[in-house]
Write a protein that holds these residues in place. Structure first.
Motif, short mmCIF file in Angstrom:
data_model
loop_
_atom_site.label_atom_id
_atom_site.label_comp_id
_atom_site.label_asym_id
_atom_site.label_seq_id
_atom_site.Cartn_x
_atom_site.Cartn_y
_atom_site.Cartn_z
N THR A 1 8.92 58.68 60.89
CA THR A 1 9.56 57.69 60.03
C THR A 1 8.54 57.08 59.07
O THR A 1 8.82 56.89 57.89
CB THR A 1 10.21 56.58 60.88
OG1 THR A 1 11.10 57.18 61.80
CG2 THR A 1 10.95 55.59 60.01
N ARG A 2 7.36 56.77 59.57
CA ARG A 2 6.30 56.21 58.73
C ARG A 2 5.95 57.17 57.62
O ARG A 2 5.87 56.80 56.45
CB ARG A 2 5.07 55.90 59.58
CG ARG A 2 3.97 55.21 58.77
CD ARG A 2 2.75 54.93 59.61
NE ARG A 2 2.05 56.17 59.88
CZ ARG A 2 1.21 56.36 60.88
NH1 ARG A 2 1.00 55.41 61.76
NH2 ARG A 2 0.60 57.50 61.04
N ARG A 3 5.75 58.46 57.96
CA ARG A 3 5.42 59.47 56.95
C ARG A 3 6.53 59.62 55.92
O ARG A 3 6.28 59.75 54.73
CB ARG A 3 5.13 60.82 57.62
CG ARG A 3 3.65 61.05 57.80
CD ARG A 3 3.36 62.46 58.29
NE ARG A 3 2.86 62.32 59.65
CZ ARG A 3 3.42 62.79 60.74
NH1 ARG A 3 4.50 63.50 60.69
NH2 ARG A 3 2.89 62.57 61.91
N GLU A 4 7.77 59.57 56.38
CA GLU A 4 8.93 59.72 55.50
C GLU A 4 8.96 58.61 54.45
O GLU A 4 9.15 58.88 53.26
CB GLU A 4 10.21 59.68 56.35
CG GLU A 4 11.49 59.91 55.59
CD GLU A 4 12.69 59.87 56.53
OE1 GLU A 4 13.77 59.49 56.06
OE2 GLU A 4 12.55 60.22 57.73
N LEU A 5 8.73 57.39 54.86
CA LEU A 5 8.78 56.27 53.92
C LEU A 5 7.53 56.18 53.05
O LEU A 5 7.63 55.91 51.85
CB LEU A 5 9.00 54.96 54.67
CG LEU A 5 9.25 53.75 53.78
CD1 LEU A 5 10.48 53.96 52.90
CD2 LEU A 5 9.44 52.51 54.62
N THR A 6 6.37 56.44 53.59
CA THR A 6 5.15 56.32 52.79
C THR A 6 5.03 57.42 51.74
O THR A 6 4.25 57.29 50.80
CB THR A 6 3.88 56.27 53.66
OG1 THR A 6 3.85 57.41 54.52
CG2 THR A 6 3.83 55.00 54.48
N ARG A 7 5.82 58.48 51.86
CA ARG A 7 5.85 59.48 50.80
C ARG A 7 6.44 58.91 49.51
O ARG A 7 6.18 59.40 48.43
CB ARG A 7 6.66 60.70 51.23
CG ARG A 7 5.81 61.75 51.91
CD ARG A 7 6.59 62.99 52.13
NE ARG A 7 7.56 62.70 53.20
CZ ARG A 7 8.55 63.46 53.56
NH1 ARG A 7 8.76 64.59 52.95
NH2 ARG A 7 9.35 63.13 54.54
N LEU A 8 7.25 57.86 49.62
CA LEU A 8 7.86 57.23 48.45
C LEU A 8 6.81 56.53 47.58
O LEU A 8 7.03 56.34 46.40
CB LEU A 8 8.90 56.19 48.88
CG LEU A 8 10.12 56.70 49.63
CD1 LEU A 8 10.95 55.52 50.11
CD2 LEU A 8 10.94 57.62 48.75
N LYS A 9 5.72 56.11 48.17
CA LYS A 9 4.63 55.36 47.53
C LYS A 9 5.03 53.94 47.14
O LYS A 9 4.20 53.08 46.99
CB LYS A 9 4.07 56.09 46.29
CG LYS A 9 3.52 57.45 46.58
CD LYS A 9 2.27 57.39 47.39
CE LYS A 9 1.72 58.78 47.60
NZ LYS A 9 0.97 58.92 48.80
N ARG B 1 8.42 44.33 44.14
CA ARG B 1 8.08 45.75 44.23
C ARG B 1 7.22 45.94 45.47
O ARG B 1 6.23 45.23 45.67
CB ARG B 1 7.31 46.19 42.99
CG ARG B 1 6.70 47.58 43.11
CD ARG B 1 7.44 48.56 42.24
NE ARG B 1 6.84 49.88 42.35
CZ ARG B 1 7.51 50.95 42.70
NH1 ARG B 1 8.79 50.88 42.94
NH2 ARG B 1 6.93 52.12 42.78
N ALA B 2 7.60 46.88 46.31
CA ALA B 2 6.82 47.20 47.51
C ALA B 2 6.03 48.48 47.24
O ALA B 2 6.58 49.48 46.81
CB ALA B 2 7.75 47.40 48.69
N ASN B 3 4.72 48.41 47.46
CA ASN B 3 3.86 49.59 47.40
C ASN B 3 3.47 49.93 48.83
O ASN B 3 3.12 49.05 49.60
CB ASN B 3 2.61 49.31 46.56
CG ASN B 3 2.95 49.00 45.13
OD1 ASN B 3 3.66 49.76 44.49
ND2 ASN B 3 2.48 47.88 44.64
N LEU B 4 3.52 51.21 49.15
CA LEU B 4 3.30 51.63 50.52
C LEU B 4 2.03 52.45 50.65
O LEU B 4 1.69 53.24 49.77
CB LEU B 4 4.48 52.46 51.01
CG LEU B 4 5.84 51.76 50.90
CD1 LEU B 4 6.96 52.72 51.21
CD2 LEU B 4 5.89 50.58 51.84
N ARG B 5 1.34 52.24 51.77
CA ARG B 5 0.13 53.00 52.07
C ARG B 5 0.11 53.28 53.56
O ARG B 5 0.32 52.38 54.37
CB ARG B 5 -1.10 52.17 51.67
CG ARG B 5 -2.43 52.85 51.95
CD ARG B 5 -3.59 52.03 51.45
NE ARG B 5 -3.73 50.75 52.12
CZ ARG B 5 -4.53 50.52 53.16
NH1 ARG B 5 -5.26 51.48 53.66
NH2 ARG B 5 -4.61 49.32 53.69
#
Length: 143
Positions: A32-40, A50-54
């Motif tokens: 799930t973490r990988r799936e969402l962090t691919r969105l950036k 705006r949410a930025n993901l890492r």
């Protein structure tokens, strides 16, 4: 975000503020973490945020994450300009990662370290080599 992950209705949403305007969210599993962090990143519809993901290996229980920074050391005596001695000197600043071998032949020596806060690096330390003291000044590169 609950709507993105409807299949995780029982997800315990653990969120922790780690810095001003920075939060950490614990996901139910790595997929799930990988799936969402691919969105950036993404925008929230209900607000102007705006949410930025890492992705990180840091857990929500962690208090801080070390940062990587190059440090410039001035005043290093010639006999100390070896990789092994510079690693020992750099330990005063943080965990040594690398010594720039080319800089060992110049006026200043570059050392890459992990440290808690690069903005707090800077100043002069007195080191002793063969019972003789030398003052070495260090500053983070580019800060």
């Amino acid at each position: 975000m609950r709507y993105l992950f409807e299949k995780y209705q029982t997800w315990d949403w653990k969120i922790k503020q780690v810095e001003q305007k920075k939060f950490m969210l614990e996901f139910p599993n790595k997929d799930t973490r990988r799936e969402l962090t691919r969105l950036k990143g993404f925008d929230f519809q209900e607000s102007n945020i705006r949410a930025n993901l890492r992705d990180t290996e840091r857990t929500i229980e962690a208090s801080v994450e070390l940062q990587e920074v190059w440090v410039i050391a001035y005043g290093v005596p010639p006999m100390a300009k070896t990789e092994s001695i510079m690693k020992k000197i750099a330990y005063l600043i943080g965990d040594t990662l690398e010594v720039d071998a080319i800089s060992l032949n110049s006026e200043v020596v570059r050392i890459k370290v992990w440290c808690r806060d690069p903005t707090k690096i800077g100043g002069t330390s007195e080191i002793f080599l063969n019972r003789v003291g030398y003052k070495i000044t260090s500053n983070p590169e580019g800060i």
